[in-house]
Enzyme design. Structure first.
Site, PDB file in Angstrom:
ATOM      1  N   ASP A 182       0.892  -1.160   0.000  1.00 13.96           N
ATOM      2  CA  ASP A 182       0.000   0.000   0.000  1.00 13.96           C
ATOM      3  C   ASP A 182       0.930   1.209   0.000  1.00 13.96           C
ATOM      4  O   ASP A 182       1.773   1.350   0.905  1.00 13.96           O
ATOM      5  CB  ASP A 182      -0.862  -0.038   1.274  1.00 13.96           C
ATOM      6  CG  ASP A 182      -1.825   1.131   1.386  1.00 13.96           C
ATOM      7  OD1 ASP A 182      -1.474   2.243   0.929  1.00 13.96           O
ATOM      8  OD2 ASP A 182      -2.915   0.942   1.940  1.00 13.96           O
ATOM      9  N   VAL A 183       0.803   2.079  -0.997  1.00 12.04           N
ATOM     10  CA  VAL A 183       1.792   3.166  -1.143  1.00 12.04           C
ATOM     11  C   VAL A 183       1.734   4.173   0.012  1.00 12.04           C
ATOM     12  O   VAL A 183       2.668   4.960   0.178  1.00 12.04           O
ATOM     13  CB  VAL A 183       1.645   3.905  -2.494  1.00 12.04           C
ATOM     14  CG1 VAL A 183       1.928   2.958  -3.653  1.00 12.04           C
ATOM     15  CG2 VAL A 183       0.278   4.582  -2.627  1.00 12.04           C
ATOM     16  N   TYR A 230      -8.045  16.761  -4.739  1.00 14.87           N
ATOM     17  CA  TYR A 230      -7.371  16.103  -5.862  1.00 14.87           C
ATOM     18  C   TYR A 230      -6.538  17.109  -6.649  1.00 14.87           C
ATOM     19  O   TYR A 230      -5.366  16.855  -6.962  1.00 14.87           O
ATOM     20  CB  TYR A 230      -8.411  15.445  -6.768  1.00 14.87           C
ATOM     21  CG  TYR A 230      -7.814  14.684  -7.938  1.00 14.87           C
ATOM     22  CD1 TYR A 230      -7.385  13.374  -7.797  1.00 14.87           C
ATOM     23  CD2 TYR A 230      -7.688  15.282  -9.188  1.00 14.87           C
ATOM     24  CE1 TYR A 230      -6.847  12.671  -8.868  1.00 14.87           C
ATOM     25  CE2 TYR A 230      -7.140  14.596 -10.266  1.00 14.87           C
ATOM     26  CZ  TYR A 230      -6.725  13.293 -10.099  1.00 14.87           C
ATOM     27  OH  TYR A 230      -6.178  12.604 -11.168  1.00 14.87           O
TER      28      TYR A 230
HETATM   29  P1  NDP Z   1      -8.252   3.801 -11.149  1.00 14.96           P
HETATM   30  O1  NDP Z   1      -9.176   4.223 -10.064  1.00 14.96           O
HETATM   31  O2  NDP Z   1      -8.759   2.988 -12.282  1.00 14.96           O
HETATM   32  O3  NDP Z   1      -6.981   3.026 -10.524  1.00 14.96           O
HETATM   33  C1  NDP Z   1      -6.349   3.513  -9.384  1.00 14.96           C
HETATM   34  C2  NDP Z   1      -5.197   2.594  -9.072  1.00 14.96           C
HETATM   35  O4  NDP Z   1      -4.503   3.108  -7.910  1.00 14.96           O
HETATM   36  C3  NDP Z   1      -5.642   1.175  -8.727  1.00 14.96           C
HETATM   37  O5  NDP Z   1      -4.711   0.269  -9.262  1.00 14.96           O
HETATM   38  C4  NDP Z   1      -5.590   1.173  -7.206  1.00 14.96           C
HETATM   39  O6  NDP Z   1      -5.375  -0.114  -6.650  1.00 14.96           O
HETATM   40  C5  NDP Z   1      -4.357   2.036  -6.984  1.00 14.96           C
HETATM   41  N1  NDP Z   1      -4.295   2.525  -5.609  1.00 14.96           N
HETATM   42  C6  NDP Z   1      -5.135   3.394  -4.991  1.00 14.96           C
HETATM   43  N2  NDP Z   1      -4.769   3.585  -3.712  1.00 14.96           N
HETATM   44  C7  NDP Z   1      -3.653   2.834  -3.517  1.00 14.96           C
HETATM   45  C8  NDP Z   1      -2.800   2.595  -2.423  1.00 14.96           C
HETATM   46  N3  NDP Z   1      -3.006   3.188  -1.233  1.00 14.96           N
HETATM   47  N4  NDP Z   1      -1.735   1.762  -2.589  1.00 14.96           N
HETATM   48  C9  NDP Z   1      -1.511   1.152  -3.767  1.00 14.96           C
HETATM   49  N5  NDP Z   1      -2.294   1.331  -4.851  1.00 14.96           N
HETATM   50  C10 NDP Z   1      -3.351   2.147  -4.720  1.00 14.96           C
HETATM   51  O7  NDP Z   1      -7.622   5.167 -11.668  1.00 14.96           O
HETATM   52  P2  NDP Z   1      -6.882   5.584 -13.035  1.00 14.96           P
HETATM   53  O8  NDP Z   1      -6.269   4.414 -13.675  1.00 14.96           O
HETATM   54  O9  NDP Z   1      -7.791   6.449 -13.763  1.00 14.96           O
HETATM   55  O10 NDP Z   1      -5.742   6.538 -12.413  1.00 14.96           O
HETATM   56  C11 NDP Z   1      -4.360   6.220 -12.402  1.00 14.96           C
HETATM   57  C12 NDP Z   1      -3.592   7.504 -12.168  1.00 14.96           C
HETATM   58  O11 NDP Z   1      -3.873   8.420 -13.225  1.00 14.96           O
HETATM   59  C13 NDP Z   1      -3.973   8.220 -10.863  1.00 14.96           C
HETATM   60  O12 NDP Z   1      -2.819   8.785 -10.288  1.00 14.96           O
HETATM   61  C14 NDP Z   1      -4.916   9.320 -11.356  1.00 14.96           C
HETATM   62  O13 NDP Z   1      -4.964  10.405 -10.472  1.00 14.96           O
HETATM   63  C15 NDP Z   1      -4.270   9.657 -12.672  1.00 14.96           C
HETATM   64  N6  NDP Z   1      -5.145  10.364 -13.611  1.00 14.96           N
HETATM   65  C16 NDP Z   1      -6.283   9.769 -14.081  1.00 14.96           C
HETATM   66  C17 NDP Z   1      -7.085  10.443 -14.989  1.00 14.96           C
HETATM   67  C18 NDP Z   1      -8.324   9.854 -15.571  1.00 14.96           C
HETATM   68  O14 NDP Z   1      -9.080  10.590 -16.239  1.00 14.96           O
HETATM   69  N7  NDP Z   1      -8.594   8.576 -15.394  1.00 14.96           N
HETATM   70  C19 NDP Z   1      -6.749  11.802 -15.432  1.00 14.96           C
HETATM   71  C20 NDP Z   1      -5.527  12.325 -14.866  1.00 14.96           C
HETATM   72  C21 NDP Z   1      -4.765  11.616 -13.988  1.00 14.96           C
HETATM   73  P3  NDP Z   1      -6.613  -1.076  -6.174  1.00 14.96           P
HETATM   74  O15 NDP Z   1      -7.044  -1.813  -7.411  1.00 14.96           O
HETATM   75  O16 NDP Z   1      -5.982  -1.930  -5.123  1.00 14.96           O
HETATM   76  O17 NDP Z   1      -7.693  -0.175  -5.634  1.00 14.96           O
END
Ligand code: NDP
Length: 255
Positions: free
Chosen positions: A68-69, A162
């Protein structure tokens, strides 16, 4: 070296946080397609085994390591595990993130802390722990997934925590880039616009007016469209680029 050779990641080891789904899954697939061995740093490594199998099918070594980050001790243990299994770490993609849509006056203390913990502290813990390994190696590349939300205020949904967290990610990127450039470590950020994942409900009718119709390209992006950009930032193709934020938003933040 020919120009396309500069994009090769053969012999590299890349770690992507939150690589089990969404953007992280697309980024780790792109890195593997460019030849890198890959490690998913995820909360549920057992649940990520189907993705590990897909990546292995691309002809590279792949593994899932648990962390967990938001937990620095877990991140430190993950670095040790990656180094034990793969010998070195060349690329870290800080992708794990969280978003809560809520007007500022309604955001609870827990919600504020949760978003900051994952998006800022999580990036910090991983950058520091993997950065220490890269500095010891004398080489490495860190790519932080920021957002266009660091530069604009999204609408119609309000997401103050955010937006602030991603601005912190961009400036932490510059701070680490300046400090670690002489030590052989490059640090850049990738700032996506609206990308279709669980985090961004791009097909919801209530968002169409501002998210799609207001956008220069009149569309959202797909995770796979970010892949070539992360390969560029991870590879020798960007050898003289550090402290930069690469915005990939279809022009959304131009207006
Ligand atoms: P998702 O919600 O689809 O995925 C989020 C990911 O982060 C999951 O793999 C989740 O793991 C992981 N995660 C969350 N909390 C933790 C934690 N405490 N420790 C380890 N892993 C964690 O989001 P996106 O794929 O859309 O987003 C990915 C990145 O891109 C993020 O940083 C987001 O802010 C950024 N972003 C996204 C945009 C969009 O439009 N989608 C636009 C701009 C930026 P788990 O499966 O275990 O929950």
């Amino acid at each position: 070296m020919s120009v396309l050779d500069a994009f090769s990641l053969n012999g590299q080891v890349s770690v992507v946080t939150g690589a089990n789904r969404g953007i992280g899954r697309a980024l780790i697939t792109a890195l593997a397609e460019a030849g890198s061995d890959v490690v998913l740093l995820v909360r549920d490594p057992d649940g990520a085994q189907p993705v590990v199998a897909e990546l292995t099918d691309l002809g590279v070594r792949a593994a899932a390591v648990g962390a967990d980050v938001t937990q620095p001790a877990q991140v430190e243990a993950a670095v040790a595990s990656v180094v034990e299994q793969f010998g070195h770490v060349d690329v870290l993609v800080n992708n794990a993130g969280a978003c809560i849509h809520r007007p500022a006056l309604e955001v609870t203390e827990d919600e504020w802390r949760y978003v900051m913990d994952v998006n800022v502290n999580g990036v910090w813990h991983c950058a520091q722990a993997f950065g220490r390994q890269m500095v010891a190696q004398g080489s490495g590349v860190i790519i932080n997934v920021g957002s266009m939300s660091a530069n604009i205020v999204n609408r119609p949904q309000w997401q103050p925590g955010y937006n602030a967290s991603k601005a912190a990610v961009h400036h932490l990127t510059r701070s680490l880039a300046a400090e670690w450039a002489p030590l052989g470590v490059r640090v850049n950020a990738l700032a996506p616009g609206y990308i279709k994942t669980e985090m961004s409900p791009v097909d919801a009718p209530e968002f169409r007016r501002h998210w799609i119709e207001d956008a220069p390209m009149q569309r959202y992006g797909m995770p796979v469209e970010l892949g070539p950009s992360v390969v560029y930032l991870a590879s020798k193709a960007s050898a003289f680029v550090t402290g930069e934020v690469l915005v990939v938003d279809g022009g959304y933040s131009l207006f």
